[in-house]
Scaffold this motif. Structure first.
Motif, PDB file in Angstrom:
ATOM      1  N   VAL A 323       0.859  -1.188   0.000  1.00 57.39           N
ATOM      2  CA  VAL A 323       0.000   0.000   0.000  1.00 57.39           C
ATOM      3  C   VAL A 323       0.895   1.237   0.000  1.00 57.39           C
ATOM      4  N   LEU A 324       0.775   2.034  -1.055  1.00 57.15           N
ATOM      5  CA  LEU A 324       1.568   3.246  -1.223  1.00 57.15           C
ATOM      6  C   LEU A 324       0.664   4.465  -1.144  1.00 57.15           C
ATOM      7  N   ASN A 325       1.239   5.612  -0.830  1.00 60.79           N
ATOM      8  CA  ASN A 325       0.438   6.801  -0.545  1.00 60.79           C
ATOM      9  C   ASN A 325       0.025   7.588  -1.779  1.00 60.79           C
ATOM     10  N   ARG A 326       0.722   7.404  -2.911  1.00 61.09           N
ATOM     11  CA  ARG A 326       0.424   8.187  -4.106  1.00 61.09           C
ATOM     12  C   ARG A 326       0.233   7.271  -5.303  1.00 61.09           C
ATOM     13  N   VAL A 327      -0.715   7.625  -6.171  1.00 61.18           N
ATOM     14  CA  VAL A 327      -0.972   6.842  -7.374  1.00 61.18           C
ATOM     15  C   VAL A 327       0.260   6.777  -8.277  1.00 61.18           C
ATOM     16  N   PRO A 328       0.984   7.895  -8.534  1.00 53.90           N
ATOM     17  CA  PRO A 328       2.174   7.790  -9.403  1.00 53.90           C
ATOM     18  C   PRO A 328       3.208   6.798  -8.871  1.00 53.90           C
ATOM     19  N   ARG A 329       3.417   6.770  -7.551  1.00 55.77           N
ATOM     20  CA  ARG A 329       4.385   5.811  -6.999  1.00 55.77           C
ATOM     21  C   ARG A 329       3.900   4.384  -7.194  1.00 55.77           C
ATOM     22  N   ALA A 330       2.599   4.160  -7.023  1.00 53.31           N
ATOM     23  CA  ALA A 330       2.057   2.820  -7.241  1.00 53.31           C
ATOM     24  C   ALA A 330       2.264   2.384  -8.691  1.00 53.31           C
ATOM     25  N   ARG A 331       2.025   3.298  -9.633  1.00 47.83           N
ATOM     26  CA  ARG A 331       2.250   2.955 -11.049  1.00 47.83           C
ATOM     27  C   ARG A 331       3.719   2.640 -11.311  1.00 47.83           C
TER      28      ARG A 331
END
Length: 835
Positions: A323-331
């Protein structure tokens, strides 16, 4: 022998593997049947309880969704006492902070309804619910007519599930992603005769305060409702102080609350779940080397290093959830795992879950999340709460304490994994604090201090940690604000009061994009409206960046007033925008990226070509010709049936009956009849309500027959009838396009020759012919538009004075509810004649 709640719960949760279903926990039984007290168990479990606003604080994994849904179904649908059933609201409105939770809740409710219907096949209300519920409100048109038309059956039970954007905007009379003319209908139906469930409140931001204010208005704020309309707030981490708002003060003896008793916490399955062990450690790159941290020095290689770390720690045949805090980091982490010439993992074994997907593209990832076997899921806050998965390994970035508690609840959720682990990644701020977003340094500092000394992430261990929440000042909707929102007429520039600040925090508001291949300079007027599976939520900030790019993307919004596509301007919360596929911004595998190089696959549109318009009424052009008196008779019958099913008093029934009788008198206007006949001389001599033509245009742009009908009633209706102004209002509002004020539209042509008042295609001095309607013969009448002037006129108070008086006397909730009933009857009658 009467059915007990135990057997009802068992029937609902029965499966092939477990044909007897589950036995409810004690707290689930209390929620449905009330406190047991001195009652014998048999009496308790065949009884019910009062439906009131309350808090529900239950640890994760203990069936809160089943508790509230089956409590409502038991009391409203299955309870043996019919009088008791009528005391519970007809509609269950289940509000969630994010889309992924909506779909999961939908699937569970479908299972329960199907199982109950099989066990209680003679129950008509259950059969209706199986065929017509749950209704999903998430933007875009619902394809299933049985569910799309929920709002024309106000007397029937219904279960509605939606995100806070869609539901709270409707409750504030500014429904996101829907036609303006339907706003009052949903406003009326969602503020009367409903049980609201606000689930996972810790993720809702200002939506919590708004729901509390609405509950206060309905119960203490002199805004009465038709039927009960309480609210249940539910979370494993409730912050009780947030429910105390200016119009919703905490009772002297505290909030009514449902929680586990000490006995429940220390016995049986609840104890197993509460004490389920989860080893808790700070993440390290190579044990026992330095801790793994996101900071300015590591950010450029963070995604790659984290992907390597995930791949190394993942165990075969288990679920690893990141679980990551930002969508860009998850992508970026997802791409580092499955992309490049030498991917660490195959795409078939890795899922990406966030809120910026089109539903049709998110489906593969969601199936993997809820699948079996070995898999890695890279996610954002979209799985933070409520998502029913149980990971062996949870890796999470540092987040506010309440968010960490929810995330850790996704690990060993069922207490059946002996080597469950939670690893947390620390975050250090950069100069601008961007690495910390969407959270603040203070929130993360408090969370770090709380989690650092812990070695066990069991719910019991976490519940013993007290991390005070920082005080956040949020905007609070007041009574005057809600009253101002009652009128849905746009201002002269076509703009509206912005309610986004009452729905989500700060820049957390969204727009919705959908992509089509657009050949010309602008889309054609025949471009079909978007379907839900096409829509992608995009934050206001990201949308503004995309629209402001140097190479301007081709983006439009539909203007229903001028009936044309126009440039988007500054993005506004809840608005739907059409994007040319060539402008990009979306990747089928990764969702919204904002990168013009990413081109989504367009999907063939299947929606309705009849987009929102102030000038058109598509239902008027049906598959057959229908006489005015015949259509009126059917509307009157439908109105009487609805009022009877709702057990209204005789006075209310009479008001609705009269409004239905007069509602379409204005269709006798020469201009309207000419539009319907469209040059067909064989149709002359009969007053028509519906035309078999595909479409037609009135020579007077924007002509509203319902305004003519309301004026005819005020001028020619019997003088001694009670509530004449209310009847006029209901007549005028039965399409949602004429309400509190009467004024001409900006692009409305003026009458030729003499200076005459005009509005919505009706001109002062127009004549309506006599109209025979069976019960009454409406005489010929000359329409008088002096009602649109301010103050007292020759005909008495102005239209605005009359309607504002009604709003203040009945209250906005009840008045909108009454107008929704006539609209529902009219829609049902129209469809009955064309099927």
């Amino acid at each position: 022998m009467p059915v007990t709640f135990n057997s009802f719960f068992g029937n609902a949760t029965a499966t092939e593997a477990n044909p007897d279903g589950n036995t409810p926990y004690d707290y689930q039984r209390r929620l449905a049947c009330g406190e047991r007290g001195a009652r014998p168990e048999a009496d308790w479990l065949t009884g019910g309880t009062t439906c009131q606003s309350q808090l529900i604080s239950i640890p994760t994994g203990l069936g809160k969704t089943a508790a509230v849904v089956l409590a409502w179904l038991w009391n409203r649908i299955a309870h043996p006492d019919a009088a008791h059933r009528e005391k519970w609201p007809r509609r269950l409105v289940y509000c969630l902070p994010m889309r992924a939770l909506v779909e999961q809740t939908r699937d569970e409710i479908i299972k329960w309804l199907s199982a109950l219907s099989a066990a209680h096949s003679d129950d008509a209300d259950l059969r209706w619910l199986v065929e017509h519920s749950p209704i999903i409100l998430m933007g875009g048109e619902e394809n299933d007519p049985a569910r799309r038309d929920w709002d024309i059956h106000p007397e029937r039970p219904a279960i509605l599930i939606g995100t806070q954007d869609m539901l709270l905007s409707r409750a504030l009379n500014r429904g996101y992603g829907m036609a303006r003319a339907r706003w009052p209908m949903h406003f009326g139906l969602l503020n009367n005769d409903c049980l609201w469930v606000m689930d996972e409140t810790q993720l809702m931001g200002v939506g919590v305060e708004t729901s509390a204010q609405l509950d206060g208005f309905r119960h203490k704020g002199n805004m009465p409702t038709v039927g009960a309309c309480p609210t249940w707030w539910m979370s494993a981490t409730l912050d009780n102080a947030r429910f105390a708002t200016v119009d919703h003060p905490e009772p002297a003896d505290g909030w009514p609350m449902e929680a586990l008793s000490d006995s429940e916490k220390s016995n049986g399955r609840p104890k197993e779940l509460i004490t389920a062990p989860k080893k808790l450690l700070r993440a390290t790159l190579e044990e026992p080397s330095a801790s793994f941290t996101l900071n300015p020095a590591t950010k450029s290689d963070y995604a790659r290093q984290l992907a390597v770390f995930i791949n190394r720690r993942h165990k075969p045949d288990t679920l690893t959830l990141v679980v990551l805090n930002r969508v860009p980091r998850a992508r970026e982490v997802y791409e580092a795992l499955v992309g490049g010439k030498k991917p660490l993992r195959t795409p078939e074994s890795v899922a990406l879950i966030h809120s910026r997907f089109r539903p049709m593209d998110r489906e593969r990832h969601t199936k993997l999340l809820f699948g079996e076997g070995g898999r890695i899921v890279i996610a954002t806050q979209a799985v933070e709460a409520g998502v029913d998965v149980s990971a062996r390994l949870l890796i999470t970035e540092l987040a506010p304490w309440s968010s960490l508690v929810q995330r850790m609840g996704r690990c060993n959720r069922r207490a059946d994994i002996s080597d469950a682990e939670v690893l947390w990644v620390d975050i250090e701020p950069d100069e601008k604090g961007e690495l910390l977003l969407p959270y603040s340094k203070d929130e993360l500092d408090k969370a770090r201090n709380a989690i650092a000394p812990l070695t066990n992430a069991s719910p019991k261990a976490l519940s013993e940690v007290n991390v005070p929440e920082g005080h956040i000042i949020r905007p609070v909707i007041r009574r005057r604000d809600l009253v101002d929102l009652f009128d849905t007429t746009p201002d002269l520039c076509g703009q509206d009061l912005d309610v986004s600040r009452y729905i989500r925090d700060g820049d957390d508001s969204d727009v919705q994009f959908y992509w089509r291949a657009v050949e010309g300079e602008v889309p054609g007027v025949e471009e079909r409206e978007p379907q839900r599976h096409e829509l992608c939520r995009v934050s206001i900030g990201e949308a503004a960046k995309f629209l402001g790019k140097r190479d301007k993307p081709r983006v439009w919004r539909w203007n229903p007033l001028d009936e044309k596509w126009e440039s988007p301007g500054h993005p506004r919360p809840g608005v739907i925008y059409l994007v040319d596929v060539a402008s990009g911004g979306y990747n089928d595998d990764q969702g919204w990226t904002g990168d013009p190089k990413h081109k989504p696959t367009p999907r063939p549109p299947t929606g309705n070509a009849d987009k929102e318009s102030y000038c058109k009424d598509p239902d008027t052009f049906s598959r057959s010709w229908q006489e005015l008196d015949r259509h009126t008779k059917l509307v009157v019958e439908a109105t009487d049936a609805i009022a009877g099913a709702l057990a209204f008093d005789d006075k209310s029934k009479a008001v609705l009956h009269t409004a239905a009788l007069w509602h379409d008198v204005g269709k006798a206007h020469d201009e309207f009849q000419a539009m319907l006949r469209n040059g067909d001389t064989l149709r002359e001599g009969t007053l028509w309500a519906k035309s078999a033509d595909k479409d037609g245009r009135c020579n007077r742009r924007g002509f509203r027959h319902e305004l003519a009908s309301a004026l005819a009633w005020l001028l020619a209706g019997p003088q001694g009838v009670p509530e004449r102004d209310l009847i006029a209002y209901l007549i005028a509002t039965h399409h949602g396009k004429v309400r509190l004020s009467i004024r001409s539209l900006p692009n409305e042509p003026t009458p030729p020759g003499e200076d005459r008042l005009f509005a919505r295609g009706v001109w002062h001095g127009d004549k309506l012919p006599s109209v025979p309607l069976g019960e009454v013969n409406v005489p010929e009448v000359e329409l008088d538009l002096t009602f649109m002037r301010m103050g007292e006129g020759p005909r008495g108070p102005s239209w605005l004075a009359r309607t504002v008086g009604l709003r203040d006397r009945f209250g906005p909730f009840r008045l909108a509810y009454f107008e929704s009933l006539l609209r529902a009857a009219d829609a049902r009658a129209s469809r009955a004649q064309t099927t």
